[in-house]
Design a protein around this motif. Structure first.
Motif, PDB file in Angstrom:
ATOM      1  N   ASP A   1       3.697  26.631  15.641  1.00  0.00           N
ATOM      2  CA  ASP A   1       5.062  27.142  15.605  1.00  0.00           C
ATOM      3  C   ASP A   1       5.822  26.422  14.500  1.00  0.00           C
ATOM      4  N   VAL A   2       5.338  26.627  13.293  1.00  0.00           N
ATOM      5  CA  VAL A   2       5.856  25.946  12.111  1.00  0.00           C
ATOM      6  C   VAL A   2       6.079  26.963  11.001  1.00  0.00           C
ATOM      7  N   VAL A   3       7.211  26.819  10.322  1.00  0.00           N
ATOM      8  CA  VAL A   3       7.473  27.527   9.069  1.00  0.00           C
ATOM      9  C   VAL A   3       7.808  26.463   8.030  1.00  0.00           C
ATOM     10  N   THR A   4       7.146  26.491   6.888  1.00  0.00           N
ATOM     11  CA  THR A   4       7.511  25.582   5.804  1.00  0.00           C
ATOM     12  C   THR A   4       8.313  26.347   4.760  1.00  0.00           C
TER      13      THR A   4
ATOM     14  N   LEU B   1       9.775  23.230   9.207  1.00  0.00           N
ATOM     15  CA  LEU B   1      10.610  23.697  10.304  1.00  0.00           C
ATOM     16  C   LEU B   1       9.724  23.913  11.521  1.00  0.00           C
ATOM     17  N   VAL B   2      10.030  23.238  12.615  1.00  0.00           N
ATOM     18  CA  VAL B   2       9.209  23.333  13.815  1.00  0.00           C
ATOM     19  C   VAL B   2      10.071  23.808  14.978  1.00  0.00           C
ATOM     20  N   TYR B   3       9.513  24.709  15.766  1.00  0.00           N
ATOM     21  CA  TYR B   3      10.225  25.236  16.931  1.00  0.00           C
ATOM     22  C   TYR B   3       9.444  24.922  18.192  1.00  0.00           C
ATOM     23  N   SER B   4      10.171  24.554  19.244  1.00  0.00           N
ATOM     24  CA  SER B   4       9.558  24.330  20.549  1.00  0.00           C
ATOM     25  C   SER B   4      10.428  24.939  21.631  1.00  0.00           C
ATOM     26  N   SER B   5       9.817  25.675  22.539  1.00  0.00           N
ATOM     27  CA  SER B   5      10.509  26.149  23.738  1.00  0.00           C
ATOM     28  C   SER B   5      10.164  25.270  24.935  1.00  0.00           C
ATOM     29  N   ASN B   6       9.383  24.212  24.670  1.00  0.00           N
ATOM     30  CA  ASN B   6       8.933  23.303  25.738  1.00  0.00           C
ATOM     31  C   ASN B   6       9.403  21.880  25.478  1.00  0.00           C
ATOM     32  N   GLY B   7      10.649  21.742  25.058  1.00  0.00           N
ATOM     33  CA  GLY B   7      11.254  20.437  24.933  1.00  0.00           C
ATOM     34  C   GLY B   7      10.719  19.614  23.778  1.00  0.00           C
ATOM     35  N   LEU B   8      11.083  18.324  23.807  1.00  0.00           N
ATOM     36  CA  LEU B   8      10.679  17.406  22.744  1.00  0.00           C
ATOM     37  C   LEU B   8       9.176  17.186  22.735  1.00  0.00           C
ATOM     38  N   GLY B   9       8.563  17.210  23.904  1.00  0.00           N
ATOM     39  CA  GLY B   9       7.116  17.065  23.960  1.00  0.00           C
ATOM     40  C   GLY B   9       6.397  18.196  23.255  1.00  0.00           C
ATOM     41  N   GLY B  10       6.943  19.399  23.370  1.00  0.00           N
ATOM     42  CA  GLY B  10       6.357  20.526  22.663  1.00  0.00           C
ATOM     43  C   GLY B  10       6.481  20.380  21.162  1.00  0.00           C
ATOM     44  N   MET B  11       7.641  19.889  20.700  1.00  0.00           N
ATOM     45  CA  MET B  11       7.816  19.649  19.262  1.00  0.00           C
ATOM     46  C   MET B  11       6.833  18.596  18.780  1.00  0.00           C
ATOM     47  N   SER B  12       6.727  17.494  19.527  1.00  0.00           N
ATOM     48  CA  SER B  12       5.820  16.416  19.119  1.00  0.00           C
ATOM     49  C   SER B  12       4.378  16.881  19.054  1.00  0.00           C
ATOM     50  N   GLY B  13       3.953  17.595  20.092  1.00  0.00           N
ATOM     51  CA  GLY B  13       2.572  18.053  20.109  1.00  0.00           C
ATOM     52  C   GLY B  13       2.250  18.917  18.911  1.00  0.00           C
ATOM     53  N   THR B  14       3.196  19.788  18.530  1.00  0.00           N
ATOM     54  CA  THR B  14       2.998  20.636  17.361  1.00  0.00           C
ATOM     55  C   THR B  14       2.922  19.803  16.087  1.00  0.00           C
ATOM     56  N   LEU B  15       3.880  18.885  15.896  1.00  0.00           N
ATOM     57  CA  LEU B  15       3.891  18.085  14.679  1.00  0.00           C
ATOM     58  C   LEU B  15       2.671  17.179  14.584  1.00  0.00           C
ATOM     59  N   HIS B  16       2.248  16.582  15.690  1.00  0.00           N
ATOM     60  CA  HIS B  16       1.073  15.709  15.664  1.00  0.00           C
ATOM     61  C   HIS B  16      -0.143  16.464  15.145  1.00  0.00           C
ATOM     62  N   ARG B  17      -0.408  17.614  15.739  1.00  0.00           N
ATOM     63  CA  ARG B  17      -1.597  18.382  15.345  1.00  0.00           C
ATOM     64  C   ARG B  17      -1.443  18.949  13.937  1.00  0.00           C
TER      65      ARG B  17
END
Length: 728
Positions: free
Chosen positions: A156-159, A296-312
Motif C-alpha cells: 500500500d505504497v505510492v512513490t 507515501l504509505v497508507y494503512s487502515s490498520n493503525g500504526l502497526g499496519g504502516m510499520s509492517g508495510t514500510l519494513h517489508r
C-alpha cells in the motif's frame, strides 16, 4: 491492480495491494486530487468536488464565481493565480515575477519503475510495479513539470517525485521544488512527527492538527537528530492496530521541509521535499532538475499496519547489495573501551576476549590514523598511525582473522580537521563563505562534496584504505552539521545550490565506494542516529541507531525508530555501566535484552569483565545466534509503548508463525505494580506454542486474547523478561 485511465471522465486510478489513489483532470487541464485511502474496486467519484461561490476566493474564469484554485484539491499546486495556500513549487522568471500556470499536457503509463539520476530511490521489477508519468506544462514559459507516480502490486505504497524541464529560452530559478503535495478535504487528523536531539533521536510526537501551518524541518544540511523527514496524518484515536494512517517519508538526507496546512475550509495540504529555506536552483534552457523521491504509505490498520508495510517495502525495494538479506554479524567495537588510547596489543586483547565469547566481528573505531589522539585533529589524513599500529591495518586484521573474527573499521570521509595536512594543502576544499569565519565543530569542517576534485581525492584515499586489508565492515560517520554553506567552485548566482549539490556529491561518493567494495557491510552513522533516513539506507543497509547506548533511553529510541524502519537496519550495542552518556546503572541482562532487539553488538572492554559477566555475555551471544534471523527479518509487533507508560514490550514472529521472541521491559519499580498479562500479536491462533526453557504450552488464541503473565518476581528498577516460543 496497477493504473487505469478512464478517458471519458479523464481520471487516473492507481491501485496497490489494498489502497487506491485517484487523480482527475478538471476543466482546461487542472490536475486534481480526488481520493487516497482504502482500495475501491471502481471509483465513480461519489464525493466529487462541489463548485460554489466563496467570497474572497478569486476565479480564473470570467464571471464564473464557483471555480477557484483556492479550494480546489490539486496534485501539484502553484503560486500566484488564485490559490493562496502554500504551493508545491515556486519559480522566479528573468523579469523577477514568480507566477506560473501549469496544465496537463500528456501522460504515459508503463510497467516497472525508472531510476532517479544521482539520487537514491526505491526500485522495482517489471512485474512488481506500474508507473504513471503525468506531464504538466506552462505554455508561456515552455516549462514542463513531470509528476512521477509508481504504485506497487504487493504494498500500500505510492512513490512520487517531480522533474522540471526548461524547454524555453529564458533562465528560470527554482525557489521551491517539493517532491509531493496532497490535498485532503478534511482536517480531523492527528499529526505524527519524530523530533529529537543527539542521544535522544526520533522521539515520536502526536498532536491534533490546528488551523494554519505546522511542520517539521531541517536546515542543518542533514536530515538531523533534531527532526526527521517524515510526517504522518492519523485519524483520531488511531492505535497500533486500528485507524487510518497516511505517511509521507522523504528519500533524502539533506535539508527538508515536511508541512501540513489547514485552510479556512478545513482542508489539509501536506507538502514534503527539499527545504526551500536558503535554496534556489538556476535552470538554464535545456536543463533538468530532479527532486528526491517521497514514499507515501497508507494503512487502515493503525500504526502497526504502516510499520509492517514500510519494513517489508524498504527491505525489499530500498535496501540493496550483498548484505541485504544476510544475517548481520555480532560485533565488538572498541570505542567506549579505549577511546583514542590504544595500540595493536590492546586491540588484540579485546579481540581475543571477544572470540572466546563467540563474537564474530571486531570494529576498530576512531583513532587509528596518523596523529589522531583526540577529536581535534587529522580528519582527512587517512593514513595509518604507525605509532599505534606499527605494522598497519593488514597486520591488525590478520591477528583478528586468526581468532576466527572479521575486521571492521571506522571512517568519517566527509570531514576535515583544521589541524590536518589535507586542510593545510587545500584550505578551499571545505564549505565556506569568503571573508567569513569558518565555524568549527569538534575542531572540524565539512568537505565540499559539490566539487568533483574533492570527491575524486576522497574516493582515492578511502579506496586505498579499504583495499589495504581484509576489511569486512565500515562504520561511516558524520559528526557535524553544515554551516557557512558556500562553495569556492560555484558562481554567485548558484551559491544557494550548494547544500543540495553537496548532498548529491555525498551520494556519488557513497555509490562509488559501496559499489567498488560490495563485500563490505557499510553501517551509516552521524553522531549516532543523526542521518538515519531512507536516502542513506539505499547505500548502507544498517545504521547506528544512537550514540546513547543506555538501555532505558534506547527503549524510546528503538521503539519510535521501529515505526519507520526494518529491524535489520537498526544497530544496538551493550555498553558498560555507569553508561557513558547518561551515567545510569542497568543490569547486564537488561542491556542485553534491549540490544538483542536489533543488530547485536558490544561496546565495552571485554578484558575487564568478571567471570560471571563473561558467562552472561556468552549466553546472550549463543541465544542471539539462535534467534538472529527471527529478530532481524521476522515480522515485528509493538505491544506496549514507552511513550505511554512505565512499560515497553515488543515481539518478533517468523513468516510461517512457528516461532516468536517476546520482550518486556519495566523502567521503575512500583509499590503496587499491576498484576498484568502481556497480550501478544501475530501468532497462528490455531497453533500451540511451547515456552522454551519451561514445560508451559499455550495456544496462539490464548496468548493473543488472554495473554501471558508477567512474572511478579521482577523486582527493582530497570528490569526485563523475554519469552521464546516455538510451535511443534
Amino acid at each position: 491492480m496497477g493504473i487505469q485511465f478512464d478517458e471519458k471522465h479523464r481520471m487516473f486510478h492507481l491501485q496497490g495491494k489494498a489502497t487506491s489513489y485517484v487523480i482527475q483532470l478538471e476543466r482546461d487541464g487542472y490536475v486534481t486530487h480526488q481520493y487516497w485511502g482504502r482500495k475501491i474496486r471502481q471509483f465513480r467519484n461519489s464525493n466529487r468536488q462541489q463548485y460554489i461561490d466563496r467570497s474572497f476566493s478569486p476565479n480564473p474564469y470570467y464571471r464564473d464565481r464557483t471555480f477557484s484554485l483556492d479550494n480546489l484539491p490539486q496534485e501539484y499546486p502553484q503560486y500566484g493565480n488564485s490559490d493562496f495556500r502554500k504551493p508545491a513549487y515556486h519559480i522566479q522568471l528573468e523579469n523577477g515575477s514568480t507566477v506560473t500556470d501549469l496544465r496537463y499536457k500528456s501522460h504515459r503509463m508503463y510497467s516497472g519503475k525508472p531510476k532517479l539520476t544521482g539520487l537514491p530511490a526505491t526500485y522495482a521489477g517489471q512485474a512488481d510495479a506500474e508507473t504513471l508519468e503525468l506531464v504538466m506544462q506552462d505554455e508561456y514559459l515552455d516549462l514542463e513539470v513531470q509528476l512521477l507516480y509508481t504504485v506497487f502490486s504487493n504494498y500500500d505504497v505510492v512513490t512520487r517525485s517531480v522533474q522540471f524541464r526548461n524547454k524555453g529560452k529564458q533562465k528560470l530559478k527554482l525557489l521551491q521544488a517539493s517532491s509531493v503535495s496532497v490535498d485532503f478535504r478534511r482536517s480531523d487528523f492527528d499529526m505524527l512527527t519524530f523530533p529529537g536531539a543527539w542521544g535522544k533521536e526520533r522521539h515520536m510526537e502526536k498532536r491534533p492538527l490546528q488551523s494554519g501551518i505546522q511542520s517539521a524541518e531541517s536546515t542543518r544540511g542533514a536530515s538531523s537528530h533534531q527532526q526527521h523527514p517524515f510526517i504522518g496524518l492519523m485519524e483520531k484515536h488511531t492505535t497500533e492496530d486500528h485507524g487510518e494512517v497516511f505517511g509521507f517519508h522523504l528519500v533524502y538526507s539533506g535539508n527538508f521541509l515536511a508541512q501540513a496546512e489547514v485552510d479556512q475550509f478545513a482542508a489539509t495540504r501536506v507538502t514534503l521535499g527539499i527545504n526551500p529555506f536558503d535554496f534556489s536552483w538556476l535552470l538554464e534552457p535545456g536543463e533538468i532538475f530532479q527532486t528526491p523521491e517521497a514514499v507515501l504509505v497508507y494503512s487502515s490498520n493503525g500504526l502497526g499496519g504502516m510499520s509492517g508495510t514500510l519494513h517489508r517495502f524498504y527491505q525489499q525495494h530500498l535496501v540493496r547489495g550483498e548484505h541485504k538479506d544476510k544475517k548481520r554479524p555480532i560485533l565488538i567495537n572498541n570505542w567506549e573501551a579505549t577511546y583514542f588510547d590504544f595500540d595493536a596489543g590492546k586491540i588484540e586483547q579485546i579481540a581475543r576476549a571477544g572470540s572466546k565469547l563467540g563474537i564474530e566481528l571486531f570494529v576498530l573505531d576512531d583513532g587509528w590514523f596518523q596523529n589522531r589522539n583526540s577529536d581535534s585533529t587529522s580528519l582527512g589524513d587517512w593514513f595509518v598511525d604507525k605509532k599505534k599500529l606499527p605494522n598497519g591495518l593488514e597486520d591488525v586484521a590478520k591477528r583478528i582473522n586468526e581468532f576466527g573474527m572479521q575486521f571492521g573499521l571506522w571512517l568519517e570521509p566527509e570531514m576535515v580537521s583544521v589541524d590536518s595536512e589535507l586542510y593545510r594543502e587545500y584550505p578551499d576544499w571545505c564549505l565556506h563563505v569568503p571573508d567569513r569565519y569558518r565555524t568549527e565543530s569538534r575542531d572540524q569542517l565539512v568537505l565540499d562534496f559539490s566539487r568533483e576534485d574533492v570527491r575524486k581525492e576522497i574516493i582515492k584515499r578511502i579506496s586505498a584504505i579499504l583495499g589495504s586489508a581484509p576489511i569486512a565492515y565500515v562504520k561511516w560517520d558524520m559528526n557535524r552539521h553544515l554551516s557557512e554553506v558556500g562553495s569556492a567552485s560555484l558562481p554567485a548566482e548558484r551559491q544557494r545550490e550548494t547544500a543540495h549539490r553537496h548532498m548529491l556529491g555525498v551520494y556519488e561518493v557513497m555509490e562509488t565506494l559501496t559499489s567498488r567494495f560490495p563485500h563490505i557491510l557499510f553501517e551509516s552513522c552521524s553522531g549516532g542516529g543523526g542521518r538515519y533516513d531512507p536516502g542513506v539506507l539505499y547505500y548502507m543497509p544498517q545504521t547506528w541507531t544512537s550514540d546513547n547506548t543506555d538501555a532505558v533511553s534506547r527503549l524510546k529510541i528503538q521503539y519510535a525508530t521501529s515505526l519507520l524502519y526494518p529491524v535489520a537496519s537498526m544497530a544496538a550495542h551493550v555498553s558498560d555501566v555507569p553508561n557513558h552518556q547518561v551515567h545510569r546503572f542497568t543490569s547486564l541482562a537488561m542491556r542485553g535484552d534491549v540490544a538483542m532487539a536489533g543488530n547485536l553488538g558490544y561496546e565495552l572492554d571485554l578484558t575487564k569483565l568478571s567471570e560471571e559477566e563473561k558467562q552472561v555475555v556468552s549466553q546472550q551471544i549463543e541465544f542471539y545466534k539462535e534467534i538472529r534471523s527471527l529478530v532481524q527479518f521476522g515480522n515485528f509487533y509493538r505491544l506496549k509503548s514507552p511513550f505511554e507508560g512505565n512499560e515497553t514490550a515488543w515481539m518478533f514472529v517468523t513468516e510461517d508463525k512457528t516461532e516468536a521472541y517476546v520482550c518486556y521491559y519495566r523502567v521503575l519499580a512500583e509499590p503496587a505494580a499491576p498484576l498484568a498479562a502481556l497480550r501478544m500479536k501475530g501468532l497462528d491462533l490455531a497453533k500451540d506454542y511451547y515456552v522454551q526453557g519451561t514445560d508451559e504450552v499455550y495456544s496462539g488464541e490464548e496468548l493473543e486474547y488472554s495473554g501471558i503473565r508477567i512474572p511478579t518476581a521482577l523486582q527493582g528498577d530497570f528490569v526485563s523478561h523475554t519469552w521464546h516460543l516455538k510451535s511443534e
